[in-house]
Design an enzyme around this catalytic site. Sequence first.
Site, PDB file in Angstrom:
ATOM      1  N   GLY A 115       0.767  -1.052  -0.098  1.00 29.38           N
ATOM      2  CA  GLY A 115       0.049  -0.123  -0.022  1.00 29.38           C
ATOM      3  C   GLY A 115       0.738   1.211   0.268  1.00 29.38           C
ATOM      4  O   GLY A 115       2.189   1.166   0.164  1.00 29.38           O
ATOM      5  N   LYS A 116       0.309   2.435  -0.114  1.00 24.50           N
ATOM      6  CA  LYS A 116       1.004   3.650  -0.078  1.00 24.50           C
ATOM      7  C   LYS A 116       0.186   4.793   0.042  1.00 24.50           C
ATOM      8  O   LYS A 116      -1.071   4.790  -0.303  1.00 24.50           O
ATOM      9  CB  LYS A 116       2.031   3.732  -1.214  1.00 24.50           C
ATOM     10  N   GLY A 117       0.546   5.822   0.826  1.00 25.95           N
ATOM     11  CA  GLY A 117      -0.622   6.800   0.900  1.00 25.95           C
ATOM     12  C   GLY A 117       0.414   8.453   0.688  1.00 25.95           C
ATOM     13  O   GLY A 117       1.690   8.253   0.236  1.00 25.95           O
TER      14      GLY A 117
END
Length: 459
Positions: A115-117
Amino acid sequence: MSVLMSEIIGRSLDDLLEEPTFLTELKDGYREKAFKSLAAILSTPNHVHKAFLRIVLENDEVVRIPAYRIQHNNTLGPYKGGIRFHESVNEDEVVNLAALMTLKNALHEVPFGGGKGGVAINPREYDVRELYQICKKYVQYFSDILGPDKDIPAPDAGTGEREMNWMMSEYKSIRPGQRYRGSFTGKSVMNGGSLGRREATGKGVYFTLRYFLKDYLTENQQQLSESDNPIAQTALAYRDRKLKLAVQGFGNVGSVAALEAVHCDHLSNQVVAVSDRNVTLYHPEGLNIPALVQFTAMNRGDLPQTAEELAEAGVQAEVLDREDILYMDVDVLVLAALENQIHQDNVSRVQARIMVEGANAPITEEADTMLTQQGAIIIPDILANAGGVIVSYLEWLQGRETQFYSEDEVFKQLFDKMSTTMKAVYPAYMGTGKSLRQVCYNQAIMKLSANLYLQGKLF
Ligand code: NAD
C-alpha cells in the site's frame, strides 16, 4: 517514478511464462490463462482511496488538500506502505509506489501486502499545528480502511516519527478499546516504536553492498573467478580495493548509510562526497561523516554550505553544486534522495560503476538499461531499501505481543532476513545474465503468483 510498475509486472510475467520450474502444475492453455489472470490482478491496485482534507490554516483560511491511500494487493497480508508528504504527490505516483511495496514485501517474505499513501503538500510550508491537523484529518478520512490487520502506514519522504505518533493517537481515539499499537509503524520508541527503526533503511542499504562485495563474492570466489560473466570480474576487482563512495541525500537513509560505510570493518571505504537539497561536499581523502551527522541534527537536516558552517561543523570539504555528486570519479554511488536522478540525459556523465538505490527509483528505466549494458552493477531499491519495512514488521510484531526487542536483536533479525533474500538473488544475478532488478522482480512475482494460485485466485 517514470516507469509504470504495471509494465514491469507484465514483462516479468512474460519472462516467467517461459520458466519451466515456475507453477509447473499449470499446463498448456490453462497456463496462459493463469498468466493473463496474474497480469490483470498484479498490474492494478485493489483500491484507490482519495479525499480532499479540509484544513483550517493558522490564518483562518480553509483549504482542501488532496490525500491518497492506495491498497495495491493484500495476498500476503495486510496492506503496508508509507505516507509521503510532498507537493508532487499524485495518484499515479502513489499507485506505482504501492505496487513496488507489494513486490518488495513478497521478495523479502515480509507477511504484508503493498500500500502507499500521500498528501500533496510541501510540509516545510506548514507550521506544526497545521501539520498536526493534516495528520489527524488523514486518519479521520481513511480510518475505516486502516488498522493493524487491514492497512498499516509508515513514514515516507516528508513524514517521520512525529507524524506517526500523531496518527496512531488519532486512530486510538477513533477506535477506543481496540488494538492500536500496530496501526502505524515508524513511531517513536517511547510511543511503541521499535529500537533500530530509524536506522533500519540506511543500515540495510549499506548491508546489501557489503554483503555482495564481501560475503557473497568471498564465499563464491572460485566459481566466480572461473565464470565468463563480466559482472563477476568487475565485482571481484572492486572487492579488495579501497572504495571511494559518494552518497546523494543526507537524510534518514543517506546519513545512516554513510556512517555504516565509514564504520565498516569488512570493506575498506572512504566516503569522499555527500550531498543534500542544497550542496555537494567533497574531500578526496574522505569526509568526517560523524561530524556532518551532528551538524545536520542541529540544523534542520541541512549540510553546512559555507566556510563558516564547515568550520562550525569541524569538517574540511570543498562545497560544490548539488548535482555534482552524480558525476564524481568514485567507485560506488549511493542514491538516497529522490526518484529520477539518473536519466537518459545525464547517464553518460556518471562514472561510478556500482550504484545502490536507497531512494525508490532514482535511476530511470532508460538509464538503467544503458548502465546495465555497460556492465555497471546496480543494487535496486526493491532489494536495497527494504530495511525500513522489515523493521516496521518487527515493530508491528512487538506491538502485538507488547514485548520489545533490544536494538541488537532488531538488527540481527534485519540482517538475517536481508541475507536470506540475497542468498537467493545474487546467485541468480550472476548465473542468468539478467539485471539484479529483473531477478528481484521475477522472484517477487513468483512468490506472489504461487500464493495467488494456492489461494484459488487464478480462475
Ligand atoms: P529525508 O527527507 O530524511 O532525506 C532526504 C535527503 O535528500 C535530504 O538530505 C535532502 O536534503 C536531500 N535532497 C532533497 N532533494 C534533493 C535533491 N534534489 N538533490 C539531492 N539531495 C536532495 O528522506 P529519507 O527518509 O532519507 O528518504 C530518502 C529516500 O529514500 C526517499 O526517496 C524515500 O522515499 C526513500 N525511502 C526511505 C525509507 C525510510 O525508511 N526512510 C525507506 C524506503 C525508501
